[in-house]
Design a protein around this motif. Structure first.
Motif, short mmCIF file in Angstrom:
data_model
loop_
_atom_site.label_atom_id
_atom_site.label_comp_id
_atom_site.label_asym_id
_atom_site.label_seq_id
_atom_site.Cartn_x
_atom_site.Cartn_y
_atom_site.Cartn_z
N ASP A 282 7.35 5.46 -5.30
CA ASP A 282 6.38 6.55 -5.36
C ASP A 282 4.99 5.99 -5.60
O ASP A 282 4.78 4.78 -5.59
N TYR A 283 4.03 6.87 -5.83
CA TYR A 283 2.63 6.47 -5.94
C TYR A 283 2.22 6.02 -7.33
O TYR A 283 1.07 5.72 -7.57
N SER A 284 3.14 5.98 -8.28
CA SER A 284 2.78 5.59 -9.64
C SER A 284 3.09 4.13 -9.93
O SER A 284 2.70 3.62 -10.98
N ASP A 285 3.80 3.43 -9.03
CA ASP A 285 4.17 2.05 -9.27
C ASP A 285 3.00 1.13 -8.98
O ASP A 285 2.14 1.42 -8.14
N ARG A 286 2.98 -0.04 -9.67
CA ARG A 286 1.85 -0.95 -9.57
C ARG A 286 2.33 -2.39 -9.43
O ARG A 286 3.37 -2.77 -9.96
N PHE A 287 1.54 -3.19 -8.71
CA PHE A 287 1.70 -4.63 -8.67
C PHE A 287 0.51 -5.22 -9.41
O PHE A 287 -0.64 -4.97 -9.04
N ILE A 288 0.76 -6.00 -10.45
CA ILE A 288 -0.30 -6.44 -11.35
C ILE A 288 -0.34 -7.96 -11.42
O ILE A 288 0.69 -8.63 -11.55
N ILE A 289 -1.55 -8.51 -11.34
CA ILE A 289 -1.80 -9.92 -11.62
C ILE A 289 -2.73 -9.97 -12.83
O ILE A 289 -3.77 -9.30 -12.86
N GLY A 290 -2.36 -10.73 -13.82
CA GLY A 290 -3.17 -10.80 -15.03
C GLY A 290 -2.87 -12.06 -15.81
O GLY A 290 -2.43 -13.06 -15.25
N SER B 173 -10.29 3.63 -3.78
CA SER B 173 -9.71 2.60 -2.92
C SER B 173 -9.99 1.21 -3.47
O SER B 173 -9.16 0.32 -3.38
N LEU B 174 -11.18 1.03 -4.06
CA LEU B 174 -11.51 -0.20 -4.76
C LEU B 174 -12.29 0.17 -6.02
O LEU B 174 -13.40 0.67 -5.93
N ASP B 175 -11.67 -0.06 -7.18
CA ASP B 175 -12.27 0.26 -8.48
C ASP B 175 -12.55 -1.05 -9.19
O ASP B 175 -11.63 -1.83 -9.45
N VAL B 176 -13.82 -1.31 -9.51
CA VAL B 176 -14.20 -2.59 -10.10
C VAL B 176 -14.92 -2.36 -11.41
O VAL B 176 -15.89 -1.60 -11.48
N ASN B 177 -14.43 -3.00 -12.47
CA ASN B 177 -15.11 -3.00 -13.75
C ASN B 177 -15.80 -4.34 -13.91
O ASN B 177 -15.25 -5.29 -14.44
N PHE C 179 -2.70 -3.34 -8.04
CA PHE C 179 -2.49 -2.73 -6.73
C PHE C 179 -1.49 -1.59 -6.90
O PHE C 179 -0.34 -1.82 -7.26
N LYS C 180 -1.93 -0.36 -6.65
CA LYS C 180 -1.05 0.80 -6.79
C LYS C 180 -0.46 1.18 -5.43
O LYS C 180 -1.09 0.97 -4.39
N THR C 181 0.73 1.74 -5.47
CA THR C 181 1.39 2.11 -4.22
C THR C 181 0.74 3.31 -3.54
O THR C 181 1.13 3.68 -2.44
N ILE D 65 -9.92 -3.92 -10.07
CA ILE D 65 -10.23 -5.23 -10.63
C ILE D 65 -10.79 -4.99 -12.03
O ILE D 65 -11.89 -4.46 -12.19
N GLY D 66 -10.00 -5.35 -13.04
CA GLY D 66 -10.40 -5.08 -14.42
C GLY D 66 -10.24 -3.62 -14.80
O GLY D 66 -10.72 -3.20 -15.84
N ILE D 67 -9.56 -2.84 -13.96
CA ILE D 67 -9.32 -1.41 -14.19
C ILE D 67 -7.81 -1.18 -14.23
O ILE D 67 -7.13 -1.35 -13.22
N PRO D 68 -7.25 -0.80 -15.38
CA PRO D 68 -5.80 -0.61 -15.46
C PRO D 68 -5.26 0.49 -14.56
O PRO D 68 -4.16 0.39 -14.05
N ASP D 69 -6.05 1.55 -14.35
CA ASP D 69 -5.59 2.68 -13.55
C ASP D 69 -6.65 3.05 -12.52
O ASP D 69 -7.42 4.00 -12.70
N PRO D 70 -6.76 2.30 -11.41
CA PRO D 70 -7.80 2.57 -10.41
C PRO D 70 -7.62 3.94 -9.77
O PRO D 70 -6.51 4.36 -9.47
N THR D 71 -8.73 4.64 -9.57
CA THR D 71 -8.71 5.97 -8.97
C THR D 71 -9.42 6.01 -7.63
O THR D 71 -9.52 7.06 -7.01
#
Length: 261
Positions: A89-97, A128-132, A112-114, A120-126
Motif C-alpha cells: 500500500d501507500y504507507s510503506d517506506r524504503f529508508i536509507i539512514g 514528490s520531492l521533499d527536502v529539509n 522513498f514512499k510507495t 531527504i531529511g524528511i521522515p514523512d515526505p508529502t
C-alpha cells in the motif's frame, strides 16, 4: 557520497545475512529456449525477452504480511531492471539512514514512499520531492507548470510571496522613444491639468486602487515612466524656447526705448 555507498553496502550485507529466502518458482525462462522456439516458428530475429529471475524474499514478524523482495527483471538481451518490491500500500517506506550505535536509534536520511513521494531529511515526505536542507544545482528546469515560492497556488510561471533580492534583473519590454517622433501628439499642459483634476493621476498612469488590486508590470511601468520623463523634457524645451523669445522681445524693447531717448 561515500556515506551513501557505505550504507548501501551495509544494506546488501544485511540482505545476505538476515531473513531472506530464494524463491524457486520464479518463471525464469532461458534465452536459449526462447531463441530455439522462435527459430522453430520461422522468426528471422528471435525475441530475446527473458522475464523475471529468482527472488530474494525477506521474512516478516507476526502478522505483518507485506511482500518485501528483490528481483531481477530481464527485459531483453542486455537490458535489465533490478526491482525492489516494498509492501502492498501507500504507507510503506524504503529508508536509507544511519544507526547511532551508542544511543541505539536510527536517523532516516533518504525516504522513498510507495505513494511516489521522496524525502531527504524528511521522515514523512508529502511532495514528490521533499527536502529539509539546501538544494544546489547548476540549472533548474521546470516544464508544463508554474513555480510558487511562499504560495501554494501559483498563477504565473514564477509566483513569489515575498521579497526578491538580486544584483541585476533583465526585463524585455517595449520602450518609449515614440515620444520624440514627429507625429507624436504631445498633450498640452492645460490638458494634463484637466486630467489630473478629473482622474487624480497623470494620463495613462494607473490609479493607486488599480495597483493595489492588480500590481504593476515592471517593464510596462518603466516604459511609462520614461514616456512621462520624455514628455516633461519636451515641455521644458517648449518653456525654454518661450523664455528665450520673451527675453529677445524684452531686449528689443529696451533697445528701442534707449534710442528714443
Amino acid at each position: 557520497m561515500k556515506k551513501i555507498y557505505v550504507l548501501c553496502s551495509l544494506l546488501l550485507i544485511c540482505m545476505g545475512a538476515f531473513s531472506q529466502t530464494e524463491s524457486q518458482d520464479d518463471g525464469y525462462v532461458s534465452p536459449f529456449e526462447i531463441i530455439e522456439k522462435d527459430l522453430q516458428l520461422g522468426a528471422t530475429e528471435p525475441d530475446f525477452y527473458v522475464g523475471y529471475g529468482k527472488k530474494l524474499n525477506f521474512g516478516h514478524n507476526g502478522d505483518n504480511m507485506d511482500d518485501i523482495h528483490f528481483v531481477r527483471h530481464n527485459i531483453r538481451l542486455d537490458q535489465t531492471d533490478f526491482i525492489l518490491n516494498l509492501g502492498d500500500d501507500y504507507s510503506d517506506r524504503f529508508i536509507i539512514g544511519r544507526q547511532h550505535w551508542s544511543e541505539d536509534f536510527f536517523t532516516p536520511q533518504f525516504i522513498f514512499k510507495t505513494n511516489g513521494k521522496m524525502g531527504i531529511g524528511i521522515p514523512d515526505p508529502t511532495a514528490s520531492l521533499d527536502v529539509n536542507g539546501t538544494i544546489r544545482a547548476d540549472s533548474l528546469l521546470i516544464t508544463n507548470g508554474n513555480v510558487g515560492i511562499g504560495t501554494e497556488n501559483p498563477q504565473n510561471k514564477l509566483d513569489v510571496n515575498g521579497t526578491i533580492r538580486a544584483k541585476e534583473i533583465l526585463v524585455e519590454s517595449n520602450w518609449a522613444d515614440f515620444v520624440f517622433k514627429q507625429n507624436y501628439k504631445l498633450p498640452t499642459l492645460r490638458e494634463v491639468e484637466e486630467h489630473i483634476k478629473e482622474k487624480g493621476t497623470l494620463p495613462n498612469v494607473p490609479s493607486e486602487e488599480e495597483v493595489k488590486a492588480n500590481g504593476i508590470s515592471v517593464g510596462k511601468t518603466n516604459a511609462l515612466l520614461l514616456q512621462k520623463i520624455e514628455e516633461l523634457t519636451l515641455y521644458v524645451i517648449q518653456q525654454q524656447k518661450a523664455m528665450e523669445l520673451q527675453q529677445k522681445e524684452i531686449e528689443e524693447l529696451k533697445s528701442k526705448f534707449s534710442h528714443e531717448k
